[in-house]
Scaffold this motif. Structure first.
Motif, PDB file in Angstrom:
ATOM      1  N   VAL A  71       0.827  -1.213   0.000  1.00 49.05           N
ATOM      2  CA  VAL A  71       0.000   0.000   0.000  1.00 49.05           C
ATOM      3  C   VAL A  71       0.862   1.264   0.000  1.00 49.05           C
ATOM      4  N   LEU A  72       1.905   1.273   0.816  1.00 50.22           N
ATOM      5  CA  LEU A  72       2.763   2.458   0.911  1.00 50.22           C
ATOM      6  C   LEU A  72       3.539   2.711  -0.376  1.00 50.22           C
ATOM      7  N   ASN A  73       3.708   1.680  -1.188  1.00 43.93           N
ATOM      8  CA  ASN A  73       4.441   1.838  -2.439  1.00 43.93           C
ATOM      9  C   ASN A  73       3.561   2.336  -3.584  1.00 43.93           C
ATOM     10  N   ILE A  74       2.252   2.307  -3.422  1.00 47.86           N
ATOM     11  CA  ILE A  74       1.354   2.678  -4.529  1.00 47.86           C
ATOM     12  C   ILE A  74       1.620   4.097  -5.048  1.00 47.86           C
ATOM     13  N   LEU A  79       4.410   7.552  -9.388  1.00 47.26           N
ATOM     14  CA  LEU A  79       5.542   8.428  -9.705  1.00 47.26           C
ATOM     15  C   LEU A  79       6.476   7.756 -10.714  1.00 47.26           C
ATOM     16  N   GLY A  80       6.779   6.476 -10.494  1.00 47.87           N
ATOM     17  CA  GLY A  80       7.653   5.754 -11.412  1.00 47.87           C
ATOM     18  C   GLY A  80       7.049   5.615 -12.801  1.00 47.87           C
ATOM     19  N   GLY A 141      11.171  -0.959  -5.177  1.00 47.32           N
ATOM     20  CA  GLY A 141      10.171  -0.011  -4.706  1.00 47.32           C
ATOM     21  C   GLY A 141      10.743   0.930  -3.661  1.00 47.32           C
ATOM     22  N   GLY A 142       9.855   1.520  -2.890  1.00 43.22           N
ATOM     23  CA  GLY A 142      10.277   2.392  -1.804  1.00 43.22           C
ATOM     24  C   GLY A 142      10.992   3.635  -2.297  1.00 43.22           C
ATOM     25  N   LEU A 143      12.015   4.046  -1.545  1.00 39.79           N
ATOM     26  CA  LEU A 143      12.730   5.271  -1.844  1.00 39.79           C
ATOM     27  C   LEU A 143      13.593   5.158  -3.100  1.00 39.79           C
ATOM     28  N   ASP A 144      13.779   3.925  -3.624  1.00 40.34           N
ATOM     29  CA  ASP A 144      14.525   3.767  -4.880  1.00 40.34           C
ATOM     30  C   ASP A 144      13.902   4.599  -6.000  1.00 40.34           C
ATOM     31  N   ILE A 145      12.580   4.534  -6.102  1.00 39.79           N
ATOM     32  CA  ILE A 145      11.879   5.254  -7.176  1.00 39.79           C
ATOM     33  C   ILE A 145      12.039   6.754  -7.003  1.00 39.79           C
ATOM     34  N   LEU A 146      11.881   7.223  -5.770  1.00 42.27           N
ATOM     35  CA  LEU A 146      12.054   8.656  -5.509  1.00 42.27           C
ATOM     36  C   LEU A 146      13.479   9.088  -5.841  1.00 42.27           C
ATOM     37  N   GLY A 147      14.447   8.267  -5.458  1.00 45.02           N
ATOM     38  CA  GLY A 147      15.846   8.587  -5.740  1.00 45.02           C
ATOM     39  C   GLY A 147      16.139   8.639  -7.226  1.00 45.02           C
ATOM     40  N   LEU A 148      15.617   7.663  -7.989  1.00 42.10           N
ATOM     41  CA  LEU A 148      15.836   7.650  -9.434  1.00 42.10           C
ATOM     42  C   LEU A 148      15.187   8.857 -10.105  1.00 42.10           C
ATOM     43  N   GLY A 155      20.365  15.154 -11.262  1.00 42.93           N
ATOM     44  CA  GLY A 155      21.697  14.559 -11.202  1.00 42.93           C
ATOM     45  C   GLY A 155      22.184  14.344  -9.790  1.00 42.93           C
ATOM     46  N   LYS A 156      21.343  14.629  -8.784  1.00 44.98           N
ATOM     47  CA  LYS A 156      21.739  14.504  -7.384  1.00 44.98           C
ATOM     48  C   LYS A 156      21.081  13.289  -6.743  1.00 44.98           C
ATOM     49  N   SER A 157      21.718  12.801  -5.684  1.00 47.20           N
ATOM     50  CA  SER A 157      21.168  11.663  -4.957  1.00 47.20           C
ATOM     51  C   SER A 157      20.243  12.175  -3.849  1.00 47.20           C
ATOM     52  N   ILE A 158      19.585  11.234  -3.158  1.00 48.10           N
ATOM     53  CA  ILE A 158      18.698  11.625  -2.051  1.00 48.10           C
ATOM     54  C   ILE A 158      19.264  11.080  -0.744  1.00 48.10           C
ATOM     55  N   GLY A 159      20.568  11.172  -0.593  1.00 45.31           N
ATOM     56  CA  GLY A 159      21.215  10.663   0.606  1.00 45.31           C
ATOM     57  C   GLY A 159      20.651  11.270   1.874  1.00 45.31           C
TER      58      GLY A 159
END
Length: 290
Positions: A71-74, A79-80, A141-148, A155-159
């Protein structure tokens, strides 16, 4: 030729689907055999799903970790789909779905309740599964999609976002289970990241220096295999025979190292190649679309 490309595409899709299923099995083993019995929280969305599952355990409506993970990934799937790519998002949905189903389907087997052992082994298993999924071109999933998405546009990461999010998860572990468990969860998050980096090597950058007498052949061969810029330094001289050489500089990911080796064998087996690990990049570094 077209038939061969179709076969290769089908093979790649089967590999990605198999990897998504394998990842789901690994994360369920980490969750049910180690993290849950040891009261250890994972990082990112998985950790948040665990937290919600823990807080609602005694409520009339229990929101399980497996359910909340999906659910949290929906919102991130949406976004992806809009920002990254449809095929990438479909395989991400498959990976998260397999994870949720496997966490629910595989019965927990508490091999030990020692929090340190649970933190280490759970993180190692999950980190390996996550790294393998990323290596095969699918997200978990998760923060991977937001980071990409952020990296694609800036061009920046979401560290920093990752750090804040995981700090919140660690604090939650301390509040719910006691502060020693906050440290165990922090240990698990750290090991998970290190194992994932060992398996997924595309983000590890390497500087390559090539000393060659066949610069055109080497450049053509490398650029046919990899999309990498090359800096040329003419007029170098070998100290032993005083013959004229050319020095080439480029930066590749560790994932591309086998391709570089094949390119050098094909273009100039006698070239001298020096590779420096863990270089830091300023500016944009091309990464293929997921």
């Amino acid at each position: 030729m077209d038939e061969l490309q179709d076969v290769l595409k089908q093979h790649a899709m089967i590999m990605k689907a198999t990897t998504a299923l394998f990842y789901g099995i690994l994360v369920s083993i980490a969750m049910n055999f180690f993290w849950e019995p040891g009261h250890i929280y994972s990082s990112g969305i998985t950790g948040l799903a665990q937290l919600i599952g823990t807080l609602t355990k005694n409520c009339p409506v229990h929101l399980s970790t497996a359910l909340m993970l999906f659910v949290l990934n929906i919102p991130l799937f949406v976004l992806g789909w809009r920002q990254i790519g449809h095929r990438f998002t479909l395989f991400t949905i498959l990976a998260v779905f397999c994870s949720s189903v496997m966490i629910k389907a595989i019965n927990p087997v508490p091999l030990t309740k020692d929090p340190i052992i649970c933190a280490i082994f759970g993180a190692t298993i999950n980190g390996f599964g996550t790294g393998l999924a990323l290596k095969n071109g699918i997200s978990t999933g998760g923060l991977d999609i937001l980071g990409l998405t952020i990296r694609k546009h800036t061009g920046k990461s979401i560290g920093t976002i990752n750090l804040i999010f995981n700090f919140f998860i660690i604090l939650a572990a301390g509040e719910v289970f006691g502060w020693p468990y906050a440290f165990y969860s922090a240990l698990s998050i750290f090991i998970n990241a290190r194992v994932m980096d060992m398996v997924y090597t595309k983000q590890q950058k390497m500087q390559v220096m090539i000393v060659t007498t066949k610069p055109k052949s080497v450049i053509d061969c490398i650029q046919n295999r990899m999309r990498r810029g090359i800096t040329i330094v003419h007029g170098a001289e070998g100290a032993y025979k005083h013959d004229e050489k050319t020095i080439l500089f480029t930066v590749i990911s560790r994932y591309e190292q086998p391709e570089l080796r094949r390119a050098m064998i094909e273009s100039d087996p006698a070239a001298f190649v020096s590779i420096a690990d863990n270089v830091h990049i300023m500016g944009r570094f091309y990464e293929p679309e997921p």
